[in-house]
Scaffold this motif. Sequence first.
Motif, PDB file in Angstrom:
ATOM      1  N   GLY A  44     -44.173 -18.850  51.035  1.00  0.00           N
ATOM      2  CA  GLY A  44     -43.510 -19.511  49.912  1.00  0.00           C
ATOM      3  C   GLY A  44     -43.662 -18.733  48.622  1.00  0.00           C
ATOM      4  O   GLY A  44     -42.723 -18.663  47.816  1.00  0.00           O
ATOM      5  N   GLN A  45     -44.820 -18.142  48.431  1.00  0.00           N
ATOM      6  CA  GLN A  45     -45.034 -17.323  47.234  1.00  0.00           C
ATOM      7  C   GLN A  45     -44.139 -16.087  47.250  1.00  0.00           C
ATOM      8  O   GLN A  45     -43.543 -15.720  46.230  1.00  0.00           O
ATOM      9  CB  GLN A  45     -46.506 -16.918  47.149  1.00  0.00           C
ATOM     10  N   VAL A  46     -44.017 -15.444  48.386  1.00  0.00           N
ATOM     11  CA  VAL A  46     -43.144 -14.281  48.509  1.00  0.00           C
ATOM     12  C   VAL A  46     -41.682 -14.682  48.294  1.00  0.00           C
ATOM     13  O   VAL A  46     -40.923 -13.983  47.607  1.00  0.00           O
ATOM     14  CB  VAL A  46     -43.332 -13.586  49.878  1.00  0.00           C
ATOM     15  N   LEU A  47     -41.295 -15.822  48.844  1.00  0.00           N
ATOM     16  CA  LEU A  47     -39.926 -16.306  48.646  1.00  0.00           C
ATOM     17  C   LEU A  47     -39.664 -16.608  47.174  1.00  0.00           C
ATOM     18  O   LEU A  47     -38.580 -16.315  46.659  1.00  0.00           O
ATOM     19  CB  LEU A  47     -39.684 -17.547  49.504  1.00  0.00           C
ATOM     20  N   TYR A  48     -40.637 -17.161  46.498  1.00  0.00           N
ATOM     21  CA  TYR A  48     -40.506 -17.410  45.059  1.00  0.00           C
ATOM     22  C   TYR A  48     -40.325 -16.093  44.301  1.00  0.00           C
ATOM     23  O   TYR A  48     -39.495 -15.993  43.409  1.00  0.00           O
ATOM     24  CB  TYR A  48     -41.732 -18.170  44.541  1.00  0.00           C
ATOM     25  N   TRP A  49     -41.112 -15.089  44.654  1.00  0.00           N
ATOM     26  CA  TRP A  49     -40.995 -13.794  43.977  1.00  0.00           C
ATOM     27  C   TRP A  49     -39.629 -13.162  44.216  1.00  0.00           C
ATOM     28  O   TRP A  49     -39.075 -12.516  43.334  1.00  0.00           O
ATOM     29  CB  TRP A  49     -42.080 -12.836  44.455  1.00  0.00           C
ATOM     30  N   ILE A  50     -39.092 -13.333  45.419  1.00  0.00           N
ATOM     31  CA  ILE A  50     -37.812 -12.710  45.745  1.00  0.00           C
ATOM     32  C   ILE A  50     -36.649 -13.448  45.084  1.00  0.00           C
ATOM     33  O   ILE A  50     -35.746 -12.831  44.526  1.00  0.00           O
ATOM     34  CB  ILE A  50     -37.613 -12.651  47.274  1.00  0.00           C
ATOM     35  N   TRP A  51     -36.644 -14.790  45.153  1.00  0.00           N
ATOM     36  CA  TRP A  51     -35.475 -15.535  44.715  1.00  0.00           C
ATOM     37  C   TRP A  51     -35.565 -16.026  43.262  1.00  0.00           C
ATOM     38  O   TRP A  51     -34.599 -15.960  42.521  1.00  0.00           O
ATOM     39  CB  TRP A  51     -35.236 -16.736  45.615  1.00  0.00           C
ATOM     40  N   ILE A  52     -36.694 -16.535  42.832  1.00  0.00           N
ATOM     41  CA  ILE A  52     -36.793 -17.174  41.518  1.00  0.00           C
ATOM     42  C   ILE A  52     -37.274 -16.200  40.455  1.00  0.00           C
ATOM     43  O   ILE A  52     -36.674 -16.080  39.385  1.00  0.00           O
ATOM     44  CB  ILE A  52     -37.740 -18.397  41.582  1.00  0.00           C
ATOM     45  N   ASP A  53     -38.345 -15.517  40.741  1.00  0.00           N
ATOM     46  CA  ASP A  53     -38.981 -14.668  39.745  1.00  0.00           C
ATOM     47  C   ASP A  53     -38.549 -13.214  39.900  1.00  0.00           C
ATOM     48  O   ASP A  53     -39.322 -12.301  39.642  1.00  0.00           O
ATOM     49  CB  ASP A  53     -40.505 -14.800  39.888  1.00  0.00           C
ATOM     50  N   ASN A  54     -37.315 -13.003  40.272  1.00  0.00           N
ATOM     51  CA  ASN A  54     -36.817 -11.657  40.516  1.00  0.00           C
ATOM     52  C   ASN A  54     -36.453 -11.003  39.188  1.00  0.00           C
ATOM     53  O   ASN A  54     -35.557 -11.457  38.484  1.00  0.00           O
ATOM     54  CB  ASN A  54     -35.599 -11.711  41.441  1.00  0.00           C
ATOM     55  N   VAL A  55     -37.168  -9.953  38.825  1.00  0.00           N
ATOM     56  CA  VAL A  55     -36.877  -9.268  37.564  1.00  0.00           C
ATOM     57  C   VAL A  55     -35.724  -8.286  37.723  1.00  0.00           C
ATOM     58  O   VAL A  55     -35.131  -7.877  36.732  1.00  0.00           O
ATOM     59  CB  VAL A  55     -38.121  -8.530  37.031  1.00  0.00           C
ATOM     60  N   TYR A  56     -35.425  -7.930  38.954  1.00  0.00           N
ATOM     61  CA  TYR A  56     -34.311  -7.035  39.206  1.00  0.00           C
ATOM     62  C   TYR A  56     -33.074  -7.865  39.543  1.00  0.00           C
ATOM     63  O   TYR A  56     -33.148  -9.065  39.772  1.00  0.00           O
ATOM     64  CB  TYR A  56     -34.630  -6.073  40.353  1.00  0.00           C
ATOM     65  N   ALA A  57     -31.954  -7.248  39.600  1.00  0.00           N
ATOM     66  CA  ALA A  57     -30.720  -7.959  39.924  1.00  0.00           C
ATOM     67  C   ALA A  57     -30.752  -8.400  41.387  1.00  0.00           C
ATOM     68  O   ALA A  57     -31.332  -7.735  42.243  1.00  0.00           O
ATOM     69  CB  ALA A  57     -29.514  -7.062  39.679  1.00  0.00           C
ATOM     70  N   HIS A  58     -30.131  -9.526  41.662  1.00  0.00           N
ATOM     71  CA  HIS A  58     -30.033  -9.988  43.052  1.00  0.00           C
ATOM     72  C   HIS A  58     -29.021  -9.123  43.791  1.00  0.00           C
ATOM     73  O   HIS A  58     -27.924  -8.888  43.317  1.00  0.00           O
ATOM     74  CB  HIS A  58     -29.583 -11.449  43.102  1.00  0.00           C
ATOM     75  N   ASN A  59     -29.405  -8.644  44.921  1.00  0.00           N
ATOM     76  CA  ASN A  59     -28.490  -7.880  45.760  1.00  0.00           C
ATOM     77  C   ASN A  59     -28.550  -8.457  47.176  1.00  0.00           C
ATOM     78  O   ASN A  59     -29.255  -9.415  47.433  1.00  0.00           O
ATOM     79  CB  ASN A  59     -28.822  -6.382  45.732  1.00  0.00           C
ATOM     80  N   TRP A  60     -27.808  -7.864  48.074  1.00  0.00           N
ATOM     81  CA  TRP A  60     -27.714  -8.427  49.414  1.00  0.00           C
ATOM     82  C   TRP A  60     -29.044  -8.386  50.160  1.00  0.00           C
ATOM     83  O   TRP A  60     -29.311  -9.241  51.000  1.00  0.00           O
ATOM     84  CB  TRP A  60     -26.615  -7.729  50.209  1.00  0.00           C
ATOM     85  N   THR A  61     -29.916  -7.424  49.852  1.00  0.00           N
ATOM     86  CA  THR A  61     -31.202  -7.349  50.561  1.00  0.00           C
ATOM     87  C   THR A  61     -32.121  -8.498  50.169  1.00  0.00           C
ATOM     88  O   THR A  61     -32.848  -9.024  51.016  1.00  0.00           O
ATOM     89  CB  THR A  61     -31.890  -6.008  50.296  1.00  0.00           C
ATOM     90  N   SER A  62     -32.101  -8.898  48.905  1.00  0.00           N
ATOM     91  CA  SER A  62     -32.950 -10.021  48.503  1.00  0.00           C
ATOM     92  C   SER A  62     -32.428 -11.328  49.088  1.00  0.00           C
ATOM     93  O   SER A  62     -33.208 -12.225  49.410  1.00  0.00           O
ATOM     94  CB  SER A  62     -33.053 -10.108  46.984  1.00  0.00           C
ATOM     95  N   ILE A  63     -31.121 -11.444  49.243  1.00  0.00           N
ATOM     96  CA  ILE A  63     -30.556 -12.657  49.835  1.00  0.00           C
ATOM     97  C   ILE A  63     -30.872 -12.720  51.328  1.00  0.00           C
ATOM     98  O   ILE A  63     -31.344 -13.743  51.838  1.00  0.00           O
ATOM     99  CB  ILE A  63     -29.041 -12.724  49.576  1.00  0.00           C
TER     100      ILE A  63
END
Length: 90
Positions: A44-63
């Motif tokens: 859950g912490q990793v998912l939070y870092w990827i989806w919510i607290d993402n400092v970089y732009a969302h791209n297809w790999t993060s999704i």
Amino acid sequence: MTVFDEGLPSRPSRMPHRRGVPALSNVWTWVVRLVLPVVLYLAGQVLYWIWIDNVYAHNWTSIVGGVWIAFTMAMIALWLLCVWISTEEP
């Protein structure tokens, strides 16, 4: 009765069970019960870092990675629920 059975009891005796030492399956069950919530929290912490607290732009790999982690978390949560609800005695 054969020659090889001579001197043996007619009924096989059972090995004495040590009551002070828990069975290995009982220890394994409790390890799984205590480790799965930690794994679920970390995922859950990793998912939070990827989806919510993402400092970089969302791209297809993060999704795609986030969906995969969310699916894995759902399976771990189901496993956790089954382990805690089960009443199977070892």
